[in-house]
Design a protein around this motif. Structure first.
Motif, PDB file in Angstrom:
ATOM      1  N   ALA A  14       0.844  -1.191   0.000  1.00 34.38           N
ATOM      2  CA  ALA A  14       0.000   0.000   0.000  1.00 34.38           C
ATOM      3  C   ALA A  14       0.880   1.242   0.000  1.00 34.38           C
ATOM      4  CB  ALA A  14      -0.913   0.008   1.221  1.00 34.38           C
ATOM      5  N   PRO A  15       0.381   2.334  -0.560  1.00 31.03           N
ATOM      6  CA  PRO A  15       1.171   3.560  -0.544  1.00 31.03           C
ATOM      7  C   PRO A  15       1.143   4.220   0.818  1.00 31.03           C
ATOM      8  CG  PRO A  15      -0.956   4.000  -1.517  1.00 31.03           C
ATOM      9  CD  PRO A  15      -0.907   2.516  -1.234  1.00 31.03           C
ATOM     10  N   ASP A  16       2.083   5.072   1.051  1.00 27.14           N
ATOM     11  CA  ASP A  16       2.037   5.933   2.221  1.00 27.14           C
ATOM     12  C   ASP A  16       0.745   6.756   2.146  1.00 27.14           C
ATOM     13  OD1 ASP A  16       2.651   8.854   3.214  1.00 27.14           O
ATOM     14  OD2 ASP A  16       3.969   7.512   4.340  1.00 27.14           O
ATOM     15  N   ASP A  17       0.110   6.990   3.282  1.00 23.35           N
ATOM     16  CA  ASP A  17      -1.159   7.722   3.301  1.00 23.35           C
ATOM     17  C   ASP A  17      -1.020   9.121   2.693  1.00 23.35           C
ATOM     18  OD1 ASP A  17      -2.402   5.581   4.475  1.00 23.35           O
ATOM     19  OD2 ASP A  17      -2.272   6.374   6.520  1.00 23.35           O
ATOM     20  N   THR A  18       0.077   9.780   3.012  1.00 23.73           N
ATOM     21  CA  THR A  18       0.296  11.117   2.467  1.00 23.73           C
ATOM     22  C   THR A  18       0.468  11.063   0.965  1.00 23.73           C
ATOM     23  OG1 THR A  18       1.342  11.813   4.539  1.00 23.73           O
ATOM     24  CG2 THR A  18       1.742  13.176   2.594  1.00 23.73           C
ATOM     25  N   LEU A  19       1.228  10.077   0.484  1.00 25.98           N
ATOM     26  CA  LEU A  19       1.417   9.922  -0.954  1.00 25.98           C
ATOM     27  C   LEU A  19       0.084   9.651  -1.642  1.00 25.98           C
ATOM     28  CD1 LEU A  19       3.080   9.621  -3.524  1.00 25.98           C
ATOM     29  CD2 LEU A  19       3.577   7.253  -2.847  1.00 25.98           C
ATOM     30  N   ALA A  20      -0.718   8.785  -1.072  1.00 21.54           N
ATOM     31  CA  ALA A  20      -2.015   8.463  -1.666  1.00 21.54           C
ATOM     32  C   ALA A  20      -2.884   9.716  -1.788  1.00 21.54           C
ATOM     33  CB  ALA A  20      -2.716   7.401  -0.831  1.00 21.54           C
ATOM     34  N   ALA A  21      -2.870  10.548  -0.758  1.00 25.76           N
ATOM     35  CA  ALA A  21      -3.662  11.774  -0.789  1.00 25.76           C
ATOM     36  C   ALA A  21      -3.142  12.741  -1.848  1.00 25.76           C
ATOM     37  CB  ALA A  21      -3.656  12.434   0.585  1.00 25.76           C
ATOM     38  N   LEU A  22      -1.844  12.822  -1.965  1.00 26.42           N
ATOM     39  CA  LEU A  22      -1.258  13.729  -2.959  1.00 26.42           C
ATOM     40  C   LEU A  22      -1.541  13.262  -4.381  1.00 26.42           C
ATOM     41  CD1 LEU A  22       2.169  14.402  -1.220  1.00 26.42           C
ATOM     42  CD2 LEU A  22       0.379  16.097  -1.662  1.00 26.42           C
ATOM     43  N   LEU A  23      -1.519  11.950  -4.597  1.00 30.14           N
ATOM     44  CA  LEU A  23      -1.808  11.423  -5.923  1.00 30.14           C
ATOM     45  C   LEU A  23      -3.243  11.728  -6.347  1.00 30.14           C
ATOM     46  CD1 LEU A  23      -0.018   7.937  -5.788  1.00 30.14           C
ATOM     47  CD2 LEU A  23       0.727   9.984  -7.022  1.00 30.14           C
ATOM     48  N   ASP A  30      -4.831  14.459  -5.429  1.00 36.92           N
ATOM     49  CA  ASP A  30      -5.022  15.911  -5.403  1.00 36.92           C
ATOM     50  C   ASP A  30      -4.983  16.454  -6.829  1.00 36.92           C
ATOM     51  OD1 ASP A  30      -4.770  18.705  -5.119  1.00 36.92           O
ATOM     52  OD2 ASP A  30      -3.759  18.482  -3.196  1.00 36.92           O
ATOM     53  N   PRO A  31      -6.065  17.085  -7.308  1.00 37.70           N
ATOM     54  CA  PRO A  31      -6.108  17.550  -8.701  1.00 37.70           C
ATOM     55  C   PRO A  31      -5.147  18.678  -9.024  1.00 37.70           C
ATOM     56  CG  PRO A  31      -8.028  18.330  -7.481  1.00 37.70           C
ATOM     57  CD  PRO A  31      -7.318  17.358  -6.586  1.00 37.70           C
ATOM     58  N   ARG A  32      -4.538  19.276  -8.001  1.00 38.05           N
ATOM     59  CA  ARG A  32      -3.554  20.334  -8.275  1.00 38.05           C
ATOM     60  C   ARG A  32      -2.312  19.782  -8.948  1.00 38.05           C
ATOM     61  NH1 ARG A  32      -2.295  22.761  -2.614  1.00 38.05           N
ATOM     62  NH2 ARG A  32      -2.359  20.516  -2.150  1.00 38.05           N
ATOM     63  N   TYR A  33      -2.047  18.488  -8.747  1.00 37.12           N
ATOM     64  CA  TYR A  33      -0.811  17.893  -9.242  1.00 37.12           C
ATOM     65  C   TYR A  33      -1.047  17.054 -10.494  1.00 37.12           C
ATOM     66  CZ  TYR A  33       0.824  19.211  -4.602  1.00 37.12           C
ATOM     67  OH  TYR A  33       1.135  19.923  -3.470  1.00 37.12           O
ATOM     68  N   ALA A  34      -0.022  17.023 -11.329  1.00 37.66           N
ATOM     69  CA  ALA A  34      -0.026  16.157 -12.515  1.00 37.66           C
ATOM     70  C   ALA A  34       1.183  15.227 -12.392  1.00 37.66           C
ATOM     71  CB  ALA A  34       0.062  16.981 -13.795  1.00 37.66           C
ATOM     72  N   PRO A  35       1.000  14.067 -11.747  1.00 35.21           N
ATOM     73  CA  PRO A  35       2.145  13.176 -11.499  1.00 35.21           C
ATOM     74  C   PRO A  35       2.481  12.306 -12.710  1.00 35.21           C
ATOM     75  CG  PRO A  35       0.170  12.312 -10.439  1.00 35.21           C
ATOM     76  CD  PRO A  35      -0.242  13.593 -11.094  1.00 35.21           C
ATOM     77  N   PHE A  36       3.781  12.091 -12.908  1.00 38.89           N
ATOM     78  CA  PHE A  36       4.294  11.218 -13.960  1.00 38.89           C
ATOM     79  C   PHE A  36       5.290  10.237 -13.329  1.00 38.89           C
ATOM     80  CE2 PHE A  36       3.243  15.302 -15.798  1.00 38.89           C
ATOM     81  CZ  PHE A  36       2.549  14.974 -16.964  1.00 38.89           C
ATOM     82  N   VAL A  37       5.128   8.963 -13.613  1.00 38.68           N
ATOM     83  CA  VAL A  37       6.094   7.966 -13.153  1.00 38.68           C
ATOM     84  C   VAL A  37       7.231   7.924 -14.165  1.00 38.68           C
ATOM     85  CG1 VAL A  37       6.499   5.565 -12.518  1.00 38.68           C
ATOM     86  CG2 VAL A  37       4.277   6.612 -12.077  1.00 38.68           C
ATOM     87  N   ILE A  38       8.436   8.119 -13.707  1.00 41.60           N
ATOM     88  CA  ILE A  38       9.591   8.121 -14.601  1.00 41.60           C
ATOM     89  C   ILE A  38      10.086   6.687 -14.744  1.00 41.60           C
ATOM     90  CG2 ILE A  38      11.825   9.154 -15.080  1.00 41.60           C
ATOM     91  CD1 ILE A  38       9.371  11.096 -14.769  1.00 41.60           C
ATOM     92  N   PHE A  39       9.935   6.163 -15.965  1.00 37.45           N
ATOM     93  CA  PHE A  39      10.294   4.766 -16.201  1.00 37.45           C
ATOM     94  C   PHE A  39      10.415   4.543 -17.705  1.00 37.45           C
ATOM     95  CE2 PHE A  39       9.780   0.096 -15.878  1.00 37.45           C
ATOM     96  CZ  PHE A  39      10.621  -0.139 -14.794  1.00 37.45           C
ATOM     97  N   PRO A  40      11.290   3.627 -18.141  1.00 36.32           N
ATOM     98  CA  PRO A  40      11.456   3.373 -19.580  1.00 36.32           C
ATOM     99  C   PRO A  40      10.186   2.798 -20.210  1.00 36.32           C
ATOM    100  CG  PRO A  40      13.301   2.485 -18.323  1.00 36.32           C
ATOM    101  CD  PRO A  40      12.254   2.863 -17.329  1.00 36.32           C
TER     102      PRO A  40
END
Length: 256
Positions: A100-109, A111-121
């Motif tokens: 499971a993700p960290d609770d804070t990380l889950a909340a941030l993911l 959050d519509p203010r952020y546009a997260p990208f996973v950096i991976f090939p």
């Protein structure tokens, strides 16, 4: 493998907790490799012979870096992920948990203010529909969202496992880093010069997304770390500032 060491005694009370959230961590592995008993700076954890602290410079960036760090990496003094946090004030660090993700990380993911990208090939077909290019980062900025680079901080083998075993990342776009930069990292031997360390990945992403000043500061700080640690391995003090050191010192001077 790099030489490694235990953290200073005053950090002992924190070693069972995630540095960003205070959540419990997996048990700490004790390192007894070459360099274990070197006297280290309490601030930067480098050998005091070539302390990094005088060259720390803060920089602002539109994009943010969130490190999803393998538990073992926290204790390696040669880990470069921490350099990002030294420079970019909005950096976040999370310890990777498989279930499971960290609770804070889950909340941030969420959050519509952020546009997260996973950096991976983009070297496997099963997630090809999630792959985007750097244009998606610029598009997020135009939409007044904050781009976030989620970097899997660990060895290549660990990073692949983290990517495959983290279902909470499965819906996020995957951003492969495309660069001609070759690694300048001297403290671990990569399988290829194209395999960049964590700090170098962040530098290139910041540069490509338009955060040129932050990228330049982090690049210089990485060079200082690289040179200082490498020379300290041979008990050699850097007598005169290197060009990267001088640029960072110049940035600390008040503007007239």
């Amino acid at each position: 493998m790099p030489d490694a060491t235990s953290l200073p005694p005053e950090h002992d009370a924190l070693t069972d907790r995630d540095p960003a959230t205070g959540h419990p961590r997996p048990p700490r592995r004790e390192f007894k490799a070459r360099g274990s008993f070197v006297k280290r700076c309490e601030g930067c954890n480098l050998p005091e012979l070539n302390c990094l602290c005088p060259y720390q410079v803060k920089a602002e960036s539109d994009a943010q870096v969130w490190l999803l760090t393998h538990s073992i990496e926290h204790y390696k003094p040669t880990n470069t992920g921490r350099l990002i946090g030294d420079v970019l004030t909005n950096t976040r660090v999370f310890t990777w948990y498989r279930t499971a993700p960290d609770d804070t990380l889950a909340a941030l993911l969420a959050d519509p203010r952020y546009a997260p990208f996973v950096i991976f090939p983009d070297d496997q077909p099963d997630y090809a529909d999630r792959v985007v290019d750097i244009g998606a980062v610029h598009a997020a900025k135009q939409q007044a969202r904050i781009p976030v680079f989620i970097i899997l901080d660990g060895t290549w083998r660990q990073a692949r496992r983290m990517f495959r075993k983290s279902p909470y990342l499965d819906t996020l776009p995957v951003l492969p880093l495309r660069t001609e930069r070759e690694t300048r990292y001297r403290l671990r031997k990569p399988a290829s010069k194209a395999h960049l360390c964590t700090a170098e990945v962040a530098i290139e992403l910041l540069r490509q997304s338009g955060d040129e000043t932050a990228a330049g500061v982090l690049d210089d700080y990485f060079d200082v770390f690289n040179d200082s640690y490498a020379e300290s391995r041979y008990y050699r003090k850097i007598a005169e500032p290197t060009p990267a050191m001088q640029r960072l010192l110049d940035r600390q001077q008040p503007e007239r």
